[in-house]
Design an enzyme around this catalytic site. Sequence first.
Site, PDB file in Angstrom:
ATOM      1  N   ARG A   1      -2.283  -4.097   3.201  1.00 27.52           N
ATOM      2  CA  ARG A   1      -3.217  -4.597   2.159  1.00 27.52           C
ATOM      3  C   ARG A   1      -4.416  -3.397   1.381  1.00 27.52           C
ATOM      4  O   ARG A   1      -4.059  -2.812   0.326  1.00 27.52           O
ATOM      5  CB  ARG A   1      -4.275  -6.141   1.628  1.00 27.52           C
ATOM      6  CG  ARG A   1      -4.279  -7.087   1.008  1.00 27.52           C
ATOM      7  CD  ARG A   1      -5.336  -6.706   0.244  1.00 27.52           C
ATOM      8  NE  ARG A   1      -6.751  -6.467   1.280  1.00 27.52           N
ATOM      9  CZ  ARG A   1      -7.915  -5.972   1.481  1.00 27.52           C
ATOM     10  NH1 ARG A   1      -8.436  -5.067   0.116  1.00 27.52           N
ATOM     11  NH2 ARG A   1      -8.423  -5.721   2.009  1.00 27.52           N
ATOM     12  N   ASP A   2      -5.696  -3.716   2.221  1.00 23.31           N
ATOM     13  CA  ASP A   2      -5.992  -2.522   2.257  1.00 23.31           C
ATOM     14  C   ASP A   2      -6.294  -0.925   1.744  1.00 23.31           C
ATOM     15  O   ASP A   2      -6.850  -0.205   0.511  1.00 23.31           O
ATOM     16  CB  ASP A   2      -7.779  -2.664   3.250  1.00 23.31           C
ATOM     17  CG  ASP A   2      -8.626  -1.919   2.460  1.00 23.31           C
ATOM     18  OD1 ASP A   2      -8.912  -1.987   0.990  1.00 23.31           O
ATOM     19  OD2 ASP A   2      -9.634  -1.386   2.881  1.00 23.31           O
TER      20      ASP A   2
ATOM     21  N   HIS B   1     -15.117  -2.628  10.921  1.00 23.75           N
ATOM     22  CA  HIS B   1     -14.251  -2.012   9.052  1.00 23.75           C
ATOM     23  C   HIS B   1     -14.766  -1.074   8.669  1.00 23.75           C
ATOM     24  O   HIS B   1     -15.606  -1.228   8.103  1.00 23.75           O
ATOM     25  CB  HIS B   1     -13.726  -3.171   7.624  1.00 23.75           C
ATOM     26  CG  HIS B   1     -13.025  -2.832   7.097  1.00 23.75           C
ATOM     27  ND1 HIS B   1     -11.488  -3.081   6.495  1.00 23.75           N
ATOM     28  CD2 HIS B   1     -13.319  -1.303   5.940  1.00 23.75           C
ATOM     29  CE1 HIS B   1     -10.835  -2.639   5.608  1.00 23.75           C
ATOM     30  NE2 HIS B   1     -12.287  -2.232   5.417  1.00 23.75           N
TER      31      HIS B   1
ATOM     32  N   HIS C   1     -13.891   3.176   6.753  1.00 25.62           N
ATOM     33  CA  HIS C   1     -13.520   3.692   6.319  1.00 25.62           C
ATOM     34  C   HIS C   1     -13.691   5.263   6.572  1.00 25.62           C
ATOM     35  O   HIS C   1     -14.987   6.083   6.798  1.00 25.62           O
ATOM     36  CB  HIS C   1     -13.651   3.711   4.378  1.00 25.62           C
ATOM     37  CG  HIS C   1     -13.103   2.870   4.177  1.00 25.62           C
ATOM     38  ND1 HIS C   1     -12.401   2.767   3.199  1.00 25.62           N
ATOM     39  CD2 HIS C   1     -13.008   1.299   4.518  1.00 25.62           C
ATOM     40  CE1 HIS C   1     -11.337   1.889   2.673  1.00 25.62           C
ATOM     41  NE2 HIS C   1     -11.989   0.575   3.499  1.00 25.62           N
TER      42      HIS C   1
ATOM     43  N   CYS D   1      -5.597   8.965  -0.379  1.00 25.90           N
ATOM     44  CA  CYS D   1      -5.291  10.591   0.503  1.00 25.90           C
ATOM     45  C   CYS D   1      -6.417  11.687   0.728  1.00 25.90           C
ATOM     46  O   CYS D   1      -7.304  11.506   0.289  1.00 25.90           O
ATOM     47  CB  CYS D   1      -4.964  11.514  -1.105  1.00 25.90           C
ATOM     48  SG  CYS D   1      -4.328  12.745  -0.305  1.00 25.90           S
TER      49      CYS D   1
ATOM     50  N   ASN E   1      -9.117   4.642   4.248  1.00 29.31           N
ATOM     51  CA  ASN E   1      -9.307   3.843   5.688  1.00 29.31           C
ATOM     52  C   ASN E   1      -9.015   4.157   6.877  1.00 29.31           C
ATOM     53  O   ASN E   1      -8.420   5.139   6.749  1.00 29.31           O
ATOM     54  CB  ASN E   1      -8.382   2.222   6.205  1.00 29.31           C
ATOM     55  CG  ASN E   1      -8.538   1.150   5.209  1.00 29.31           C
ATOM     56  OD1 ASN E   1      -9.443   0.207   5.567  1.00 29.31           O
ATOM     57  ND2 ASN E   1      -7.817   1.244   4.077  1.00 29.31           N
TER      58      ASN E   1
END
Lengths: 298, 298
Positions: free
Chosen positions: B15-16, B207, B209, B240, B249
């Site tokens: 999803r993310d 969560h 990144h 990317c 992520n």
Amino acid sequence: MSPPRRVQIVEVGPRDGLQNEAVNISVEAKVALVEALAAAGCKRIEAGAFVSPRWVPQMADSELVFGELKKRASIRYSALVPNIAGYERARAAGVKEIAVFGAASETFSRRNINCSINDSLQRFWPVVEAARADGVFVRGYASCALGCPYEGRIAPPAVVSMCRTFIEMGCSEVAVSDTIGAGTPTQARDVVARVADAIGLERVAVHFHDTYGQALANIYACLQLGVATIDGAVAGLGGCPYAKGASGNVASEDIVYMLHGMGIETGINLEALCAAGNVIATRLGRESGSRVGRALWK
Amino acid sequence: MSPPRRVQIVEVGPRDGLQNEAVNISVEAKVALVEALAAAGCKRIEAGAFVSPRWVPQMADSELVFGELKKRASIRYSALVPNIAGYERARAAGVKEIAVFGAASETFSRRNINCSINDSLQRFWPVVEAARADGVFVRGYASCALGCPYEGRIAPPAVVSMCRTFIEMGCSEVAVSDTIGAGTPTQARDVVARVADAIGLERVAVHFHDTYGQALANIYACLQLGVATIDGAVAGLGGCPYAKGASGNVASEDIVYMLHGMGIETGINLEALCAAGNVIATRLGRESGSRVGRALWK
């Protein structure tokens, strides 16, 4: 212990980085890289190696690099030397700071530097003696400290023993080095804490490679011990980040970003450091291995 | 607190991750990804989103994805829903677990979800009420928790306030989310500790990144608080890794490598996870964003 207020970055890109890159670059480009790092605020730069050009062609021109560097009193330039012949070359080139490279793994030592651990220490002994007599600062690398490509994990007492011997021999600092980047934070903290107990925290530097993306987490874990000397290579030099088994050094930019975010001083201008990294990556014909370099100043 | 003995990975790649990839892939490829993740041992997988296909075309086929998934009782599949209409679609597709997405930054909220923070909470309220009545587990995302592209750092009390509201509303878990990857470990630990104090550690997920390479260090810092629910995206999906400002992520493979190295169980087979990551990266026509995936099983 709590994290230090200030960290000294030892920039090893021009040596440990470039010697592991497939593309060889000109003396001018190497000098430009070192000068850019100095201008960015790096106070310790490993700028070359006086090793056999047969084994490490990328470092064959270290005499020329040291010859062309503008020496600045505030900056410590160092070179790796493998033996007394290398030390004589380094001294003739005006080098004021050297490093010797040992491995905590017997198999890695035999395959990488072609002799047993004990024989390697015997070989370093006259180098360190001579350097000390000349007032030259000596660092020892304890490589494979968190793992060996042949033996897997190395017993921590073997790592401690090598570090202690370096200090007893006259080295002023030991870089606990995860050469293959296999270590994880709990292990890194454990091994580094044992070494610090044995030789004193102020003599410990940490040197990580980012093969498995663990380097910053390992550094953070070591900061909790109070470690205040950290190696990095601008642009993550030392192995293409996109190749299988690449084992580039952790990118200095990413370390500095983390440290500054934690309120820890480095004296380095991050923007200038990223610019230096992006220039050398471009010269090597590849992307920077630094996420910060790619994200901010591409 | 000390690190947990076991960590639950919430795999958000389908999803993310995929919703932020430029290349759209087929329903079959999405289903294959989710199945491969399940086979690798992932127990929680965010598999789609019931959002406007106009805004997020990559998720337009989530009904089909959920329709084709082999449901396994041991695995929790979830979907993001933005409003009650999205919830109705999710329920019709048989979704048993949902997530709502808020931002701790007022500006980001207005620009990203098109309303103020308070209005977004108003919009979520009926969704959470309906889900609870249906026995559906609800997670809340508190995005921009460590920084906003427009406002910079967000005051930690604002993050805490959003998280507390999510829980009071009926959410069972809040993902403290560093959407732009700007946070560093001391900050991450500070914000997450405040949230845990307010809503209970067992309700906190983190969560991250990896835009600036800080994610694993941040995770390590949060593990020290006892955080035991960690989001990751296989192959670092979601941007990317070589593009300017990419904000993919953190790669699940790199997290799992670290956790296993620390002796923390995940129930995930790292080799199978890397294989799943390398397959999806190939489908997207790019290198995996996971260093472990690139180093070990390319």
